[in-house]
Design a protein around this motif. Structure first.
Motif, PDB file in Angstrom:
ATOM      1  N   GLN A 378       0.816  -1.215   0.000  1.00 41.26           N
ATOM      2  CA  GLN A 378       0.000   0.000   0.000  1.00 41.26           C
ATOM      3  C   GLN A 378       0.850   1.266   0.000  1.00 41.26           C
ATOM      4  O   GLN A 378       0.304   2.370   0.063  1.00 41.26           O
ATOM      5  N   GLY A 379       2.169   1.118  -0.061  1.00 41.68           N
ATOM      6  CA  GLY A 379       3.035   2.288  -0.100  1.00 41.68           C
ATOM      7  C   GLY A 379       3.373   2.838   1.271  1.00 41.68           C
ATOM      8  O   GLY A 379       3.859   3.968   1.374  1.00 41.68           O
ATOM      9  N   GLN A 380       3.156   2.084   2.336  1.00 41.34           N
ATOM     10  CA  GLN A 380       3.480   2.544   3.690  1.00 41.34           C
ATOM     11  C   GLN A 380       4.915   2.160   4.047  1.00 41.34           C
ATOM     12  O   GLN A 380       5.376   1.057   3.738  1.00 41.34           O
ATOM     13  N   VAL A 381       5.589   3.094   4.695  1.00 40.50           N
ATOM     14  CA  VAL A 381       6.923   2.810   5.221  1.00 40.50           C
ATOM     15  C   VAL A 381       6.758   2.088   6.556  1.00 40.50           C
ATOM     16  O   VAL A 381       6.021   2.549   7.429  1.00 40.50           O
ATOM     17  N   ARG A 441       5.558  -2.310  15.596  1.00 40.54           N
ATOM     18  CA  ARG A 441       5.510  -2.058  14.155  1.00 40.54           C
ATOM     19  C   ARG A 441       5.010  -0.618  13.973  1.00 40.54           C
ATOM     20  O   ARG A 441       3.857  -0.317  14.308  1.00 40.54           O
ATOM     21  N   ALA A 442       5.856   0.262  13.451  1.00 41.57           N
ATOM     22  CA  ALA A 442       5.504   1.672  13.212  1.00 41.57           C
ATOM     23  C   ALA A 442       5.375   1.890  11.714  1.00 41.57           C
ATOM     24  O   ALA A 442       6.301   1.580  10.960  1.00 41.57           O
ATOM     25  N   THR A 443       4.229   2.386  11.269  1.00 42.50           N
ATOM     26  CA  THR A 443       3.990   2.613   9.837  1.00 42.50           C
ATOM     27  C   THR A 443       3.488   4.025   9.618  1.00 42.50           C
ATOM     28  O   THR A 443       2.842   4.623  10.481  1.00 42.50           O
ATOM     29  N   PHE A 444       3.795   4.570   8.443  1.00 41.74           N
ATOM     30  CA  PHE A 444       3.241   5.876   8.040  1.00 41.74           C
ATOM     31  C   PHE A 444       3.168   5.914   6.541  1.00 41.74           C
ATOM     32  O   PHE A 444       3.928   5.204   5.849  1.00 41.74           O
TER      33      PHE A 444
END
Length: 444
Positions: A378-381, A441-444
């Motif tokens: 989905q394009g999340q880092v 788990r850290a996503t943005f």
């Protein structure tokens, strides 16, 4: 269209003007048509008067009569709506069969010989008639006798013609109104198009896709575009100066804090540990706030009023990982970087470095053996670790409004609060979840 919109006002004003104009045009055209029909009727009646005048004579009895009645068969049909009548000074002396036993009432006016008068009179069954009369003088036994010839036609035909014309005119005007309304809509759309371009230009500036609004607008809008561009450039300059002042202030406070740290070491050497601890706590709190404000001052985000550059992720992450490996927490870890060449993110390089640097630092601090960094489908880092993570109930608290990550009792670090500030400047959101590795788990 929303209430109060300029398009709605223009459309409503145009529609009101069109309706008013068409109503006035309809009334005027109907009036002109009625006048035309009345004029045609009067001309027809005048023709019948001339025919009657050509055949008028004096009977042996000395009374006037028509030697030959007008040829129109309606004069012979009772109550047909077309009538003629002869009057002498004594009254009615002859009339058409269509009058049956009635007579045409005439006003008591002086009618010179040869002059034509028009009157509206009441006919049989109280019908409204248009009467044309003319006076001639006949020689009766050496005496001139004035004789009036009157021909009248029913005005009901005029009313019916007016009504039929009005009905057809309404349909025609309705079609014309639709055409004019469509033309007005198109005209308003073309007239407001520069404002739509202006709105899109401002949106592009806010999104960071443009620095100023492009030219090529109509001359009436060009001054507004120029003023907006000047305002954007001025505000960008003010923001740059504000960031510079904030950075100068933060750097200026670092020197006194360094002096306080030196004083703390002196106090500890003297054995004043309690006082040193208090000063150290205060100076540490000040240092943390200064670092956060300095990071905020460096954030560019969408406030920069310029096109946001695309930053390549892999080279930046590898550089940050190499720095992290030189720290005591990072030296014992394995960094699993799952990035490919060409992956980019629409953020300023310094800002994304601030975000990734803090997330990698926090992950390195709590990880047991592995830190993984990747980009989802989905394009999340995504940054993950195999540490203890953050409990579910604590995540809900820190992600609510007012819940600061740097205020947790066990300390998630000031870096996460800075991460949120940077991401908010780009309208992005930090999400904390449980990693497959067992940690955070850290996503943005």
């Amino acid at each position: 269209m929303r209430p109060g919109s300029l398009r709605l006002r223009l459309v409503a004003g145009g529609a009101a003007a069109i309706i008013a104009a068409l109503i006035m045009a309809g009334i005027g055209l109907t009036f002109l048509f009625e006048r035309h029909v009345m004029r045609s009727l009067a001309d027809d009646l005048d023709v019948h008067v001339r025919q009657a005048l050509a055949s008028i004579e004096v009977a042996p009895s000395g009374r006037p009569r028509l030697a030959r009645e007008p040829s129109d068969p309606r004069f012979s049909e009772p109550l047909s709506g077309l009538y003629w009548q002869l009057n002498d000074p004594t009254g009615v002396v002859a009339r058409s069969r269509s009058l049956w036993d009635g007579a045409l009432p005439l006003p008591h006016d002086e009618l010179p010989t040869g002059e034509v008068h028009q009157h509206r009179v009441a006919g049989p069954n109280n019908s409204a008639l248009l009467a044309i009369e003319r006076t001639i003088s006949l020689n009766s036994n050496g005496t001139l006798m004035p004789v009036r010839i009157i021909v009248a036609g029913d005005l009901a035909r005029v009313a019916k013609a007016r009504q039929a014309f009005a009905m057809e005119l309404v349909a025609s005007l309705a079609i014309l109104a639709a055409v004019l309304a469509a033309a007005t809509w198109v005209q308003i759309g073309l007239g407001l198009r520069p404002l739509a371009r202006l709105r899109d230009g401002i949106a592009a500036i806010r999104a960071g896709d443009a620095k100023t609004i492009e030219d090529g607008v109509p001359s009436e809008v060009a001054p507004l575009v120029q003023e907006i561009n000047d305002l954007v450039l001025a505000q960008e300059g003010d923001l740059e100066r504000a960031r510079g002042r904030a950075a100068d202030l933060a750097h200026g406070l670092k020197t006194p804090l360094s002096a306080l740290a030196a004083d703390v070491r002196i106090l500890r050497a003297r054995g004043d540990d309690q006082i040193a601890d208090r000063i150290d706590d205060v100076s540490e709190t000040m240092r943390r706030h200064i670092e956060r404000e300095l990071a905020r001052a460096r954030i560019r985000g969408k406030r920069g009023f310029g096109a946001i550059t695309q930053t390549a992720l892999k080279p930046l992450v590898l550089s940050l990982v190499s720095i992290q490996k030189r720290t005591p927490p990072g030296a014992r870890l394995t960094f699993d970087v799952r990035l490919t060449d060409g992956q980019e993110i629409a953020m300023d390089k310094a800002d994304i470095a601030e975000v990734l640097g803090n997330l990698l630092e926090n992950a390195s601090r709590y990880a047991r053996s592995t830190v993984r960094l990747s980009v989802s489908q989905q394009g999340q880092v995504v940054i993950e670790d195999d540490g203890p993570g953050i409990p579910q109930e604590m995540r809900s608290w820190v992600m609510t409004r007012g819940g600061r990550l740097d205020q947790r009792p066990d300390g998630a670090g000031l870096g996460l609060a800075i991460v949120q500030d940077v991401l908010a400047a780009y309208d992005r959101t930090l999400v904390l979840e449980t990693s497959e590795l067992g940690g955070l788990r850290a996503t943005f």
